[in-house]
Design a protein around this motif. Sequence first.
Motif, short mmCIF file in Angstrom:
data_model
loop_
_atom_site.label_atom_id
_atom_site.label_comp_id
_atom_site.label_asym_id
_atom_site.label_seq_id
_atom_site.Cartn_x
_atom_site.Cartn_y
_atom_site.Cartn_z
N MET A 108 57.12 34.56 30.93
CA MET A 108 57.01 35.48 29.81
C MET A 108 57.39 34.81 28.48
O MET A 108 58.14 35.36 27.68
CB MET A 108 57.82 36.73 30.06
N GLY A 109 56.90 33.58 28.30
CA GLY A 109 57.13 32.88 27.05
C GLY A 109 58.47 32.18 26.92
O GLY A 109 58.75 31.58 25.89
N LYS A 110 59.31 32.26 27.93
CA LYS A 110 60.61 31.59 27.90
C LYS A 110 60.59 30.39 28.84
O LYS A 110 60.02 30.45 29.91
CB LYS A 110 61.73 32.55 28.28
N TYR A 111 61.24 29.32 28.41
CA TYR A 111 61.29 28.09 29.20
C TYR A 111 62.54 28.05 30.06
O TYR A 111 63.62 28.40 29.61
CB TYR A 111 61.31 26.85 28.30
#
Length: 82
Positions: free
Chosen positions: A73-76
Amino acid sequence: MACGNTHVAMKVQKILNERGFNVFMMPTLRKIAAGCGLSIRFSSDELSNIQKSVYEMSIEPSLHQFYKVETNMGKYKVSQIG
């Protein structure tokens, strides 16, 4: 793979490409505070073969480090590999 200096990054990319690996130079992610700011990106399927090739290049171990990067969800999520 985060590199310790620009020379190492360019050398490793060139040799891995010559050996038929599909690798890309990219800026090192901010979550990885290491090296010169350049990293080499490749598929996790190639990890063991690329690690072996880098070892065969006799590059000082302090000048490179392998990381696994996952996105959700867009987080690393960054994990250092041995």
